[in-house]
Design a protein around this motif. Structure first.
Motif, PDB file in Angstrom:
ATOM      1  N   SER A   7       0.717  -1.841  -0.079  1.00  0.00           N
ATOM      2  CA  SER A   7      -0.049  -0.298   0.037  1.00  0.00           C
ATOM      3  C   SER A   7       0.875   1.317   0.275  1.00  0.00           C
ATOM      4  N   SER A   8       2.242   1.449   0.536  1.00  0.00           N
ATOM      5  CA  SER A   8       3.040   2.205   0.443  1.00  0.00           C
ATOM      6  C   SER A   8       4.560   2.162  -0.611  1.00  0.00           C
ATOM      7  N   TYR A   9       4.075   1.521  -1.153  1.00  0.00           N
ATOM      8  CA  TYR A   9       5.240   1.064  -2.177  1.00  0.00           C
ATOM      9  C   TYR A   9       5.488   2.593  -3.370  1.00  0.00           C
ATOM     10  N   PHE A  10       6.997   2.625  -2.887  1.00  0.00           N
ATOM     11  CA  PHE A  10       7.637   3.770  -3.775  1.00  0.00           C
ATOM     12  C   PHE A  10       8.789   3.847  -3.930  1.00  0.00           C
ATOM     13  N   ARG A  11       9.312   3.997  -5.276  1.00  0.00           N
ATOM     14  CA  ARG A  11      10.684   3.941  -5.693  1.00  0.00           C
ATOM     15  C   ARG A  11      10.884   4.573  -6.789  1.00  0.00           C
ATOM     16  N   ARG A  12      11.867   5.132  -6.142  1.00  0.00           N
ATOM     17  CA  ARG A  12      12.539   6.783  -7.100  1.00  0.00           C
ATOM     18  C   ARG A  12      13.266   6.266  -8.005  1.00  0.00           C
ATOM     19  N   SER A  13      13.110   7.122  -9.354  1.00  0.00           N
ATOM     20  CA  SER A  13      13.743   7.060 -10.418  1.00  0.00           C
ATOM     21  C   SER A  13      15.476   6.847 -10.210  1.00  0.00           C
ATOM     22  N   SER A  14      16.022   6.155 -11.378  1.00  0.00           N
ATOM     23  CA  SER A  14      17.115   6.041 -11.943  1.00  0.00           C
ATOM     24  C   SER A  14      17.839   8.189 -11.735  1.00  0.00           C
ATOM     25  N   LEU A  15      18.917   8.382 -10.753  1.00  0.00           N
ATOM     26  CA  LEU A  15      19.494   9.978 -10.792  1.00  0.00           C
ATOM     27  C   LEU A  15      19.863   9.959 -12.569  1.00  0.00           C
ATOM     28  N   PHE A  16      20.065   8.992 -13.847  1.00  0.00           N
ATOM     29  CA  PHE A  16      20.474   8.753 -14.597  1.00  0.00           C
ATOM     30  C   PHE A  16      19.507   9.667 -15.509  1.00  0.00           C
ATOM     31  N   TRP A  17      18.182   8.795 -15.526  1.00  0.00           N
ATOM     32  CA  TRP A  17      17.110   9.013 -16.402  1.00  0.00           C
ATOM     33  C   TRP A  17      16.796  10.698 -16.096  1.00  0.00           C
ATOM     34  N   MET A  18      16.612  10.921 -14.191  1.00  0.00           N
ATOM     35  CA  MET A  18      15.805  12.161 -14.098  1.00  0.00           C
ATOM     36  C   MET A  18      17.192  13.090 -14.742  1.00  0.00           C
ATOM     37  N   MET A  19      18.331  12.920 -14.768  1.00  0.00           N
ATOM     38  CA  MET A  19      19.326  14.354 -15.194  1.00  0.00           C
ATOM     39  C   MET A  19      18.763  14.095 -16.918  1.00  0.00           C
TER      40      MET A  19
END
Length: 124
Positions: A7-19
């Motif tokens: 119910s609280s799953y979250f994962r940040r995107s790769s820093l490479f793709w964010m940049m």
């Protein structure tokens, strides 16, 4: 990052793709709204390509900029649907997925789509 409580799953995107997404959309915004300030000659082939598009295809670039953000909005709305389908009920997790997908597009949505809430291994 599989958890028994999805119910609280979250994962940040790769820093490479964010940049990459941030730099690309920033450069695109710069060429669309302030084309006179871009140092085209200092950017090599990218500058020549950008200058060509600004000089000969500016209306396409202008409307394409809005289209890019509309696409990101629809991806973010789709992320909310995927959250519902995968049982992610936490409003904070859903808001994080929405915001991250709006800003970074498929770099974020891909993580959410690949998530298996019941812990089953991914099919190759």
């Amino acid at each position: 990052m599989a958890r028994s409580d999805s119910s609280s799953y979250f994962r940040r995107s790769s820093l490479f793709w964010m940049m990459v997404v941030t730099a690309s959309l920033s450069f695109y915004t710069w060429t669309v709204f302030w084309p006179q300030d871009v140092p085209y000659s200092s950017l090599g082939p990218l500058g020549a390509l950008a200058k060509h598009f600004v000089d000969y295809h500016y209306p396409v670039m202008y409307y394409g900029w809005f289209l890019a953000w509309i696409i990101h909005l629809f991806e973010a709305l789709f992320a909310l649907k995927v959250c519902s389908d995968k049982g992610i009920d936490s409003s904070s997790a859903r808001l994080l997925w929405f915001a991250q997908t709006f800003l970074f597009g498929f770099a974020s949505l891909g993580l959410l789509i690949r998530y298996k809430p019941d812990g089953r291994p991914k099919r190759q």
